[in-house]
Motif scaffolding. Structure first.
Motif, PDB file in Angstrom:
ATOM      1  N   TYR A 118      43.237  54.624 -12.727  1.00  0.00           N
ATOM      2  CA  TYR A 118      42.952  55.822 -11.944  1.00  0.00           C
ATOM      3  C   TYR A 118      44.082  56.134 -10.957  1.00  0.00           C
ATOM      4  N   HIS A 119      45.294  56.010 -11.407  1.00  0.00           N
ATOM      5  CA  HIS A 119      46.465  56.215 -10.569  1.00  0.00           C
ATOM      6  C   HIS A 119      47.498  56.948 -11.400  1.00  0.00           C
ATOM      7  N   GLU A 120      48.407  57.662 -10.745  1.00  0.00           N
ATOM      8  CA  GLU A 120      49.413  58.418 -11.482  1.00  0.00           C
ATOM      9  C   GLU A 120      50.326  57.534 -12.329  1.00  0.00           C
ATOM     10  N   TYR A 121      50.393  56.240 -12.006  1.00  0.00           N
ATOM     11  CA  TYR A 121      51.270  55.344 -12.752  1.00  0.00           C
ATOM     12  C   TYR A 121      50.543  54.575 -13.855  1.00  0.00           C
ATOM     13  N   ASP A 122      49.269  54.810 -14.054  1.00  0.00           N
ATOM     14  CA  ASP A 122      48.507  54.073 -15.064  1.00  0.00           C
ATOM     15  C   ASP A 122      49.093  54.300 -16.453  1.00  0.00           C
ATOM     16  N   GLY A 123      49.426  53.210 -17.126  1.00  0.00           N
ATOM     17  CA  GLY A 123      49.908  53.292 -18.499  1.00  0.00           C
ATOM     18  C   GLY A 123      51.396  53.511 -18.657  1.00  0.00           C
ATOM     19  N   LEU A 124      52.135  53.700 -17.548  1.00  0.00           N
ATOM     20  CA  LEU A 124      53.576  53.887 -17.647  1.00  0.00           C
ATOM     21  C   LEU A 124      54.282  52.553 -17.857  1.00  0.00           C
ATOM     22  N   VAL A 125      55.499  52.605 -18.395  1.00  0.00           N
ATOM     23  CA  VAL A 125      56.318  51.403 -18.515  1.00  0.00           C
ATOM     24  C   VAL A 125      57.072  51.210 -17.204  1.00  0.00           C
ATOM     25  N   PHE A 126      56.822  50.090 -16.550  1.00  0.00           N
ATOM     26  CA  PHE A 126      57.478  49.777 -15.276  1.00  0.00           C
ATOM     27  C   PHE A 126      58.670  48.845 -15.498  1.00  0.00           C
ATOM     28  N   VAL A 127      59.658  49.003 -14.641  1.00  0.00           N
ATOM     29  CA  VAL A 127      60.816  48.113 -14.613  1.00  0.00           C
ATOM     30  C   VAL A 127      60.661  47.178 -13.419  1.00  0.00           C
ATOM     31  N   LYS A 128      60.849  45.880 -13.670  1.00  0.00           N
ATOM     32  CA  LYS A 128      60.728  44.865 -12.617  1.00  0.00           C
ATOM     33  C   LYS A 128      59.411  45.042 -11.884  1.00  0.00           C
ATOM     34  N   ASN A 129      58.346  44.909 -12.614  1.00  0.00           N
ATOM     35  CA  ASN A 129      57.002  45.134 -12.087  1.00  0.00           C
ATOM     36  C   ASN A 129      56.687  44.161 -10.955  1.00  0.00           C
ATOM     37  N   VAL A 130      56.156  44.699  -9.856  1.00  0.00           N
ATOM     38  CA  VAL A 130      55.729  43.853  -8.747  1.00  0.00           C
ATOM     39  C   VAL A 130      54.288  43.419  -8.957  1.00  0.00           C
ATOM     40  N   ALA A 131      53.403  44.387  -9.181  1.00  0.00           N
ATOM     41  CA  ALA A 131      52.010  44.066  -9.503  1.00  0.00           C
ATOM     42  C   ALA A 131      51.925  43.600 -10.957  1.00  0.00           C
ATOM     43  N   ARG A 132      50.825  42.918 -11.280  1.00  0.00           N
ATOM     44  CA  ARG A 132      50.645  42.411 -12.639  1.00  0.00           C
ATOM     45  C   ARG A 132      50.567  43.580 -13.623  1.00  0.00           C
ATOM     46  N   GLY A 133      51.299  43.464 -14.725  1.00  0.00           N
ATOM     47  CA  GLY A 133      51.278  44.493 -15.754  1.00  0.00           C
ATOM     48  C   GLY A 133      50.938  43.906 -17.110  1.00  0.00           C
ATOM     49  N   ALA A 134      50.557  44.770 -18.035  1.00  0.00           N
ATOM     50  CA  ALA A 134      50.256  44.330 -19.397  1.00  0.00           C
ATOM     51  C   ALA A 134      51.561  44.158 -20.169  1.00  0.00           C
ATOM     52  N   PRO A 135      51.630  43.186 -21.067  1.00  0.00           N
ATOM     53  CA  PRO A 135      52.859  42.985 -21.837  1.00  0.00           C
ATOM     54  C   PRO A 135      53.077  44.101 -22.857  1.00  0.00           C
ATOM     55  N   ILE A 136      54.319  44.431 -23.100  1.00  0.00           N
ATOM     56  CA  ILE A 136      54.656  45.368 -24.174  1.00  0.00           C
ATOM     57  C   ILE A 136      54.767  44.559 -25.458  1.00  0.00           C
ATOM     58  N   GLU A 137      53.987  44.941 -26.456  1.00  0.00           N
ATOM     59  CA  GLU A 137      53.913  44.159 -27.688  1.00  0.00           C
ATOM     60  C   GLU A 137      54.491  44.944 -28.862  1.00  0.00           C
ATOM     61  N   PRO A 138      55.107  44.245 -29.825  1.00  0.00           N
ATOM     62  CA  PRO A 138      55.625  44.921 -31.023  1.00  0.00           C
ATOM     63  C   PRO A 138      54.524  45.185 -32.043  1.00  0.00           C
ATOM     64  N   HIS A 139      54.597  46.323 -32.714  1.00  0.00           N
ATOM     65  CA  HIS A 139      53.624  46.692 -33.749  1.00  0.00           C
ATOM     66  C   HIS A 139      54.347  47.301 -34.943  1.00  0.00           C
ATOM     67  N   TRP A 140      53.740  47.114 -36.113  1.00  0.00           N
ATOM     68  CA  TRP A 140      54.183  47.819 -37.316  1.00  0.00           C
ATOM     69  C   TRP A 140      53.129  48.846 -37.687  1.00  0.00           C
ATOM     70  N   HIS A 141      53.556  49.868 -38.404  1.00  0.00           N
ATOM     71  CA  HIS A 141      52.652  50.914 -38.884  1.00  0.00           C
ATOM     72  C   HIS A 141      52.679  50.964 -40.408  1.00  0.00           C
ATOM     73  N   TYR A 142      51.514  51.132 -41.006  1.00  0.00           N
ATOM     74  CA  TYR A 142      51.418  51.247 -42.459  1.00  0.00           C
ATOM     75  C   TYR A 142      50.698  52.548 -42.825  1.00  0.00           C
ATOM     76  N   TYR A 143      51.281  53.279 -43.773  1.00  0.00           N
ATOM     77  CA  TYR A 143      50.649  54.486 -44.297  1.00  0.00           C
ATOM     78  C   TYR A 143      49.458  54.087 -45.178  1.00  0.00           C
ATOM     79  N   PRO A 144      48.554  55.026 -45.454  1.00  0.00           N
ATOM     80  CA  PRO A 144      47.383  54.710 -46.299  1.00  0.00           C
ATOM     81  C   PRO A 144      47.737  54.136 -47.671  1.00  0.00           C
ATOM     82  N   ASN A 145      48.929  54.456 -48.201  1.00  0.00           N
ATOM     83  CA  ASN A 145      49.318  53.926 -49.516  1.00  0.00           C
ATOM     84  C   ASN A 145      49.898  52.513 -49.420  1.00  0.00           C
ATOM     85  N   GLY A 146      49.922  51.936 -48.215  1.00  0.00           N
ATOM     86  CA  GLY A 146      50.406  50.572 -48.038  1.00  0.00           C
ATOM     87  C   GLY A 146      51.872  50.460 -47.690  1.00  0.00           C
ATOM     88  N   THR A 147      52.605  51.563 -47.716  1.00  0.00           N
ATOM     89  CA  THR A 147      54.025  51.556 -47.349  1.00  0.00           C
ATOM     90  C   THR A 147      54.169  51.459 -45.841  1.00  0.00           C
TER      91      THR A 147
END
Length: 203
Positions: free
Chosen positions: A118-147
């Motif tokens: 509930y803050h203007e910064y919610d969900g933004l990527v922070f640099v050198k975060n002071v408060a605790r932040g969620a980790p940025i995680e790697p993801h892959w994407h797959y189309y419906p045909n499996g590619t």
């Protein structure tokens, strides 16, 4: 009438995102582009806009200072112009965690996703975060045909859709992670992914 146009515009931008299955990868540097086994570091590479369906696809990430340093040193945005000089990003070890980091003045500073609810910064990527932040995680994407869709995408906890909004003061696009499928877009926002690597390469 105006609200109808805004709703139609939002619907159009949602359709720009490909129909993909999101597959989270283990949050290890080896799952980010350009991994170097000898140093256990991935990169350097850039972060860039992807699948927004707008002219900013391929534009890279940059850094915008936050005056209130009790929150963070700054937030990561996407440049409004292609070819602009941008800081490099890599994945490296900070303490016991493997994290993305951005090169600021010759030193890599860790990146995380803001947890200011509930803050203007919610969900933004922070640099050198002071408060605790969620980790940025790697993801892959797959189309419906499996590619697999080209690229490694930024996200957290199986969410990889970001809302983009042009910040008038900096002329950069602010990006915030959408972690609720029912989450509404602010006026002027549109959706897309954020990808790691090099926009000139397929993967």
């Amino acid at each position: 009438m105006l609200s109808l146009l805004v709703a139609l515009a939002a619907a159009a931008t949602v359709r720009a995102i490909p129909d993909v299955e999101v597959v989270p990868k283990e949050n290890k540097c080896s799952n980010w582009p350009f991994y170097r086994q000898m140093s256990s570091v991935a990169g350097p590479f850039t972060l860039f806009a992807a699948s927004t369906g707008t002219e900013i696809d391929g534009n890279r990430a940059t850094y915008v200072t936050i005056s209130d340093t009790t929150i963070a040193a700054g937030w990561v945005g996407i440049t409004s112009q292609q070819g602009a000089a941008v800081p490099q990003v890599q994945c490296q070890v900070f303490g016991s965690a493997e994290m993305l980091a951005m090169n600021l003045n010759g030193q890599y500073q860790p990146l995380s996703i803001s947890e200011y609810i509930y803050h203007e910064y919610d969900g933004l990527v922070f640099v050198k975060n002071v408060a605790r932040g969620a980790p940025i995680e790697p993801h892959w994407h797959y189309y419906p045909n499996g590619t697999r869709q080209d690229g490694t995408f930024l996200g957290w906890n199986n969410f990889t859709t970001w809302a983009y909004l042009l910040d008038q003061q900096s002329n950069k696009y602010r990006i915030r992670l959408l972690t609720d499928t029912a989450q509404k877009l602010y006026d002027g926002e549109f959706t897309g992914f954020v990808r790691a690597g090099d926009p000139r390469l397929s993967d």
